[in-house]
Design an enzyme around this catalytic site. Structure first.
Site, PDB file in Angstrom:
ATOM      1  CG  ASN A  51      -1.046  -0.268   2.356  1.00 31.23           C
ATOM      2  OD1 ASN A  51       0.853  -0.868   2.255  1.00 31.23           O
ATOM      3  ND2 ASN A  51      -1.412   0.253   3.819  1.00 31.23           N
ATOM      4  CD  GLU A  53      -1.330   4.486   4.573  1.00 33.11           C
ATOM      5  OE1 GLU A  53      -1.033   5.654   5.230  1.00 33.11           O
ATOM      6  OE2 GLU A  53      -2.432   3.418   5.025  1.00 33.11           O
ATOM      7  CB  CYS A  62      -5.554  -1.562  -1.357  1.00 31.87           C
ATOM      8  SG  CYS A  62      -6.573  -0.807  -0.652  1.00 31.87           S
ATOM      9  CD  GLU A  64      -5.228  -5.780  -1.085  1.00 31.04           C
ATOM     10  OE1 GLU A  64      -5.294  -4.725  -1.177  1.00 31.04           O
ATOM     11  OE2 GLU A  64      -5.674  -6.605  -0.296  1.00 31.04           O
ATOM     12  CB  CYS A  95     -10.712  -2.872   0.546  1.00 26.76           C
ATOM     13  SG  CYS A  95      -9.596  -1.727  -0.434  1.00 26.76           S
ATOM     14  CB  CYS A  98      -8.426  -4.373  -4.774  1.00 24.68           C
ATOM     15  SG  CYS A  98      -7.347  -3.201  -3.881  1.00 24.68           S
TER      16      CYS A  98
HETATM   17  O1  LIG Z   1      -7.117  -5.053   1.382  1.00 21.77           O
HETATM   18  C1  LIG Z   1      -6.513  -4.026   1.895  1.00 21.77           C
HETATM   19  C2  LIG Z   1      -7.146  -2.909   3.155  1.00 21.77           C
HETATM   20  C3  LIG Z   1      -6.071  -2.410   3.151  1.00 21.77           C
HETATM   21  N1  LIG Z   1      -5.014  -1.449   2.568  1.00 21.77           N
HETATM   22  C4  LIG Z   1      -4.219  -0.544   2.650  1.00 21.77           C
HETATM   23  C5  LIG Z   1      -5.344   0.739   2.329  1.00 21.77           C
HETATM   24  C6  LIG Z   1      -4.533   1.389   3.845  1.00 21.77           C
HETATM   25  O2  LIG Z   1      -2.969   2.248   2.974  1.00 21.77           O
HETATM   26  C7  LIG Z   1      -4.379   1.319   4.636  1.00 21.77           C
HETATM   27  C8  LIG Z   1      -5.806   1.349   5.787  1.00 21.77           C
HETATM   28  O3  LIG Z   1      -6.671   1.345   5.326  1.00 21.77           O
HETATM   29  O4  LIG Z   1      -4.039  -0.207   4.024  1.00 21.77           O
HETATM   30  C9  LIG Z   1      -4.957  -2.493   1.665  1.00 21.77           C
HETATM   31  O5  LIG Z   1      -3.545  -2.671   0.805  1.00 21.77           O
HETATM   32  N2  LIG Z   1      -5.321  -4.063   0.999  1.00 21.77           N
HETATM   33 ZN   LIG Z   2      -8.008  -1.921  -1.716  1.00 24.04          ZN
END
Ligand SMILES: O=c1ccn([C@H]2C[C@H](O)[C@@H](CO)O2)c(=O)[nH]1
Ligand SMILES: [Zn+2]
Length: 140
Positions: A51, A53, A62, A64, A95, A98
């Site tokens: 991920n 941010e 994310c 994925e 999520c 994704c």
């Molecule tokens: O399946 C997931 C769920 C959340 N996140 C990340 C998004 C964000 O940076 C952090 C909190 O939501 O986690 C992912 O990368 N994948």
């Molecule tokens: Zn996601």
């Protein structure tokens, strides 16, 4: 259709290790929730992501989606398995955004949800996103 039992233990282990390594590179200063993901593609290659941010929260991507973008950028189109690593005791599922992105590239996909302790849960894209809208639904 590929399911979890079509993927060997060695392949799951390789995917898990790639996702775990990518998780260490996660850029998650806001949520402090690092995530790693890795796809096994039909070529046999593995592509990982984490991920990423952003101070503008909505710009966060994310793990994925960075992983599938990595695969697509290498000319790959067909994922056959996905491993996701989070720090949760009960491993987390991808999520909703994704799930929709996965549906662009796979009809179904076995998914391993894990953590650095190696706890393992399996699911599938079909289970996570039934009755989806996908590329086949658009008029040609
Ligand atoms: O399946 C997931 C769920 C959340 N996140 C990340 C998004 C964000 O940076 C952090 C909190 O939501 O986690 C992912 O990368 N994948
Ligand atoms: Zn996601």
């Amino acid at each position: 259709m590929t399911n979890a039992t079509d993927i060997t233990d060695e392949q799951w282990q390789r995917l898990y290790e790639a996702a775990l390594a990518a998780q260490k590179n996660a850029y998650a200063p806001y949520s402090k929730f690092p995530v790693g993901a890795a796809f096994l593609m039909d070529s046999g290659e593995v592509y990982a992501g984490c991920n990423v941010e952003n101070a503008s929260n909505g710009a966060t991507v994310c793990a994925e989606r960075t992983a599938i973008g990595n695969a697509v950028a290498h000319g790959e189109r067909r994922p056959v398995a996905l491993a996701v690593v989070t720090n949760l005791e009960a491993p987390a599922a991808p999520c909703g955004i994704c799930r929709q992105v996965l549906a662009e590239f796979a009809d179904d996909l076995p998914i391993l949800m894990s953590n650095p302790e190696g706890d393992r849960e399996f699911t599938t894209l079909d289970e996570l996103l039934p009755h989806r809208f996908g590329p086949r639904d658009l008029p040609s």
